[in-house]
Design an enzyme around this catalytic site. Structure first.
Site, PDB file in Angstrom:
ATOM      1  N   HIS A  12      -7.364   2.449 -13.445  1.00 29.17           N
ATOM      2  CA  HIS A  12      -6.508   1.331 -13.889  1.00 29.17           C
ATOM      3  C   HIS A  12      -7.287   0.111 -14.380  1.00 29.17           C
ATOM      4  CE1 HIS A  12      -2.961   3.387 -12.539  1.00 29.17           C
ATOM      5  NE2 HIS A  12      -3.307   3.349 -11.271  1.00 29.17           N
ATOM      6  N   ASP A  54      -3.232  -6.805  -5.098  1.00 31.61           N
ATOM      7  CA  ASP A  54      -3.618  -5.408  -4.830  1.00 31.61           C
ATOM      8  C   ASP A  54      -5.108  -5.152  -5.067  1.00 31.61           C
ATOM      9  OD1 ASP A  54      -3.536  -5.501  -7.556  1.00 31.61           O
ATOM     10  OD2 ASP A  54      -2.332  -3.701  -7.855  1.00 31.61           O
ATOM     11  N   TYR A  66      -3.175   8.607  -0.613  1.00 32.19           N
ATOM     12  CA  TYR A  66      -3.055   7.614   0.455  1.00 32.19           C
ATOM     13  C   TYR A  66      -2.633   8.229   1.788  1.00 32.19           C
ATOM     14  CZ  TYR A  66      -3.675   5.154  -3.801  1.00 32.19           C
ATOM     15  OH  TYR A  66      -4.202   4.763  -5.013  1.00 32.19           O
ATOM     16  N   ASP A 122      -2.330  11.638  -4.977  1.00 34.74           N
ATOM     17  CA  ASP A 122      -1.076  10.976  -4.585  1.00 34.74           C
ATOM     18  C   ASP A 122       0.159  11.697  -5.126  1.00 34.74           C
ATOM     19  OD1 ASP A 122      -1.919  10.211  -7.091  1.00 34.74           O
ATOM     20  OD2 ASP A 122      -1.767   8.046  -6.744  1.00 34.74           O
ATOM     21  N   GLY A 129      -4.491  -2.397  -9.866  1.00 37.78           N
ATOM     22  CA  GLY A 129      -4.098  -1.221  -9.084  1.00 37.78           C
ATOM     23  C   GLY A 129      -5.193  -0.646  -8.202  1.00 37.78           C
TER      24      GLY A 129
END
EC number: 3.5.1.98
Length: 377
Positions: A143, A101, A306, A267, A151
């Site tokens: 993160h 990721d 997102y 988000d 992340g």
């Protein structure tokens, strides 16, 4: 917050600072997970002419020394090395969290230095008394750990911003309203009583990053200075605001912060691919207003988000909240206008998913937090 009706010289310092340059936006656009998001956000803010009511400050790029106030030299050197080579298969990358990721794509070090520098620039504006509120919507990458990416976050700009603010402000409150637990920031300050971290987030088995239960309260001298509010799917504006206000009221009284860093990841908003919370920008805006009425030096950061059009809607609406402006419902014509179809309005409608938060469980969590805050001196 209405704009001050004072002489221009004294009133000017109360105009929010907006961190922006075309080069910075185009650098932020390059992150594969959120392509062109920075441009969409800035273009919508511009379409509503909000940029004209703020002081635009061009961000500096973070130096290696500035980034090393939190991150280890070994991590930064490795990130720089793979960034120059675009080497996604370096054998040491796994140890530094690079891969899946957080791919080690070419130029990723420059991207990280740009974001870190922008948040440090915003923090410095607050230190210099240039403003009460400084905004970096492309920041909020909460993160990243001191020696690893995590992340989608390569550099923890929120931590760098807090460390810069600590040069002037004795006690800093970090509030994280992203869908995900602000684990990197909490970990960075888990042993200190000078920074209190408060995170409202989704907490359920298998959901990233898997930390942030109500019983995670910090360690050593920092015990009780980490506050976690675990929330389940489907929460809507009213209940979220009640929880947020209830926690922040107690936190403010117990901790008496001198400055605030606020991460506003979008988000949580209905329509996000994360498909978890069922919020609208209005609910987050109420939480933001609650914090702004403390009238402390406040650093505003973005974060997740997102569904790109909804993220732009959210942060543009919140910029309006900061400026005390009511925005027209119709999206003005601009470069990304077609992304806002089929309705072309600023408002976001919640979906009809059920709210999984049981009132008695929420009350238990709030009581637990209230009890913990009695230990904060």
């Amino acid at each position: 917050m209405e704009e001050p009706e004072e002489p221009a010289d004294s009133g000017q310092s109360l105009v929010p600072v907006y961190i922006y340059s075309p080069e910075y936006v185009s650098m932020c656009d390059s992150l594969a997970k959120i392509p062109k998001r920075a441009s969409m956000v800035h273009s919508l803010i511009e379409a509503y002419a909000l940029h004209k009511q703020m002081r635009i400050v061009k961000p500096k790029v973070a130096s290696m020394e500035e980034m090393a106030t939190f991150h280890t030299d070994a991590y930064l050197q490795h990130l720089q090395k793979v960034s120059q080579e675009g080497d996604d298969d370096h054998p040491d990358s796994i140890e530094y969290g690079l891969g899946y990721d957080c791919p080690a794509t070419e130029g990723i070090f420059d991207y990280a230095a740009a974001i870190g520098g922008a948040t440090i620039t915003a923090a410095q504006c607050l230190i210099d008394g240039m403003c009460k509120v400084a905004i970096n919507w492309s920041g909020g990458w909460h993160h990243a750990k001191k020696d690893e990416a995590s992340g989608f976050c390569y550099l923890n700009d929120a931590v760098l911003g807090i460390l810069r603010l600590r040069r002037k402000f004795e006690r800093i409150l970090y509030v994280d309203l992203d869908l995900h637990h602000g684990d990197g920031v909490e970990d960075a300050f888990s042993f200190t009583s000078k920074v209190m971290t408060v995170s409202l987030h989704k907490f359920s088995p298998g959901f990233f990053p898997g930390t942030g239960d109500v019983s995670d309260v910090g360690l050593g001298k920092g015990r009780y200075y980490s506050v976690n509010v675990p929330i389940q799917d489907g929460i809507q504006d009213e209940k979220y605001y009640q929880i947020c206000e209830s926690v922040l009221k107690e936190v403010y009284q117990a901790f008496n912060p001198k400055a605030v860093v606020l991460q506003l990841g979008a988000d949580t908003i209905a329509g996000d691919p994360m498909c978890s919370f069922n919020m609208t920008p209005v609910g987050i805006g109420k939480c933001l207003k609650y914090i702004l009425q403390w009238q402390l030096a406040t650093l505003i950061l973005g974060g997740g988000g997102y569904n790109l059009a909804n993220t732009a809607r959210c942060w543009t609406y919140l910029t309006g909240v900061i400026l005390g402006k009511t925005l027209s419902s119709e999206i003005p014509d601009h470069e990304f206008f077609t992304a806002y179809g089929p309705d072309y309005v600023l408002e976001i409608t919640p979906s009809c998913r059920p709210d999984r938060n049981e009132p008695h469980r929420i009350q238990q969590i709030l009581n637990y937090i209230k009890g913990n805050l009695k230990h904060v001196v």
